[in-house]
Write an enzyme that holds these catalytic residues in place. Structure first.
Site, PDB file in Angstrom:
ATOM      1  CG  ASP A 205      -1.136  -3.301   1.680  1.00 17.17           C
ATOM      2  OD1 ASP A 205      -0.647  -2.181   1.872  1.00 17.17           O
ATOM      3  OD2 ASP A 205      -0.508  -4.249   1.170  1.00 17.17           O
ATOM      4  CB  SER A 229       3.591  -2.176   1.801  1.00 18.58           C
ATOM      5  OG  SER A 229       2.486  -2.051   0.928  1.00 18.58           O
ATOM      6  CD  GLN A 279       1.211   0.806   2.801  1.00 17.50           C
ATOM      7  OE1 GLN A 279       1.372   1.040   1.619  1.00 17.50           O
ATOM      8  NE2 GLN A 279       0.469  -0.210   3.237  1.00 17.50           N
TER       9      GLN A 279
END
Length: 287
Positions: A205, A229, A279
């Site tokens: 991430d 996110s 993502q």
């Protein structure tokens, strides 16, 4: 949190009974819980309900609310399926009865099959040629904007070395990609595959939305844009070790409507593809 040992301790949850677990948080320089932490802790919770001969092959998560750093996170695991080859789990992460994250994860027993992978860029700069985030903080700290300086000043258990370092004093648009070498800090440890997957999930991430930011870097940055996110997916392919540098390679095919998409691969230094990721994140210009 300065070493891999500290990171493993953060990701190891307290068991509450009935497939429920609890974990604490550590800041990476943001006022909210780091998404990679919730992802990795959710994977850890799911693994606590999985037979030893099955391993994570894919995960899909949605970030619903910003996490509070001062409140423990409770993880509830539901057994969705236990088949002959695959097991599926759903994990719900909550703080004070508010759901902040949900995860679906699938685990597969080891099987033999045919094989191929994408090519690895052998011309890329090696980590010995590059500055780390820690190096940049020491070298350029007095010239950095306050938010970036505070972000780089946080102790981390991972060393990051971006292949392309932007000119911090000159904002300009860049290609929609991001490549970063990374390596764990601290003494080398003999880690099982499950633990390595949890750590890699945590790391995945970091840096990812930079690829979507880069084409608009002349006018937008993390200081004048609200970011978060929204969802995160990973697919795991091959076992690996953290003994050497690994490469995070992302590209962004699209940014539109205050959202940006990034996807890519994670390689070992010798070119073995160990995981892929995708993502979508919020990229909302501040008014």
């Amino acid at each position: 949190m300065q070493t891999s040992k500290d990171l493993i301790a953060l990701l190891t949850l307290k068991e509450l009974g009935d497939h429920s677990f609890s974990g604490d948080s550590y800041t990476i320089g943001s006022p909210h819980v780091f998404g990679g932490q919730v992802l990795a802790q959710s994977v850890h919770a799911a693994y606590r309900t999985i037979p030893e001969n099955r391993f994570l092959h894919s995960l899909h998560g949605y970030f619903l609310e910003a996490g509070n750093l001062t409140i423990p996170i409770h993880y509830k695991v539901e057994e969705m399926r236990n088949g002959g080859s695959f097991s599926t789990r759903r994990v719900t992460a909550k703080q004070q009865d508010q759901t902040i994250f949900i995860l679906a994860a699938s685990f597969h027993k080891k099987e033999e099959g045919f094989e191929h992978q994408v090519n690895f860029d052998t011309t890329i700069k090696q980590p010995e040629e590059l500055l780390s985030w820690d190096d940049m903080f020491v070298k350029f700290g007095n010239f950095l904007p306050k938010p970036m300086k505070e972000f780089l000043s946080v102790d981390r258990p991972i060393t990051f070395k971006p292949v392309r370092v932007p000119n911090l004093l000159e904002s300009k648009n860049m290609p929609p990609n991001e490549q970063v070498w990374f390596r764990l800090k601290g003494e080398k440890q003999a880690l099982d595959y499950r633990t390595k997957q949890e750590i890699l999930t945590y790391i995945s991430d970091y840096n990812i939305l930079n690829a979507a930011f880069n084409p608009n870097a002349a006018t937008h940055n993390f200081g004048n844009t609200q970011t978060a996110s929204l969802d995160h997916s990973m697919w795991f392919f091959r076992d690996f070790d953290f003994d050497d540098w690994m490469l995070f390679s992302a590209e962004s095919p699209n940014a539109y409507g205050a959202r940006g998409l990034a996807k890519g691969n994670i390689f070992t230094r010798d070119g073995k593809l160990i995981a892929s990721f995708a993502q979508e994140g919020l990229l909302r210009p501040k008014k």
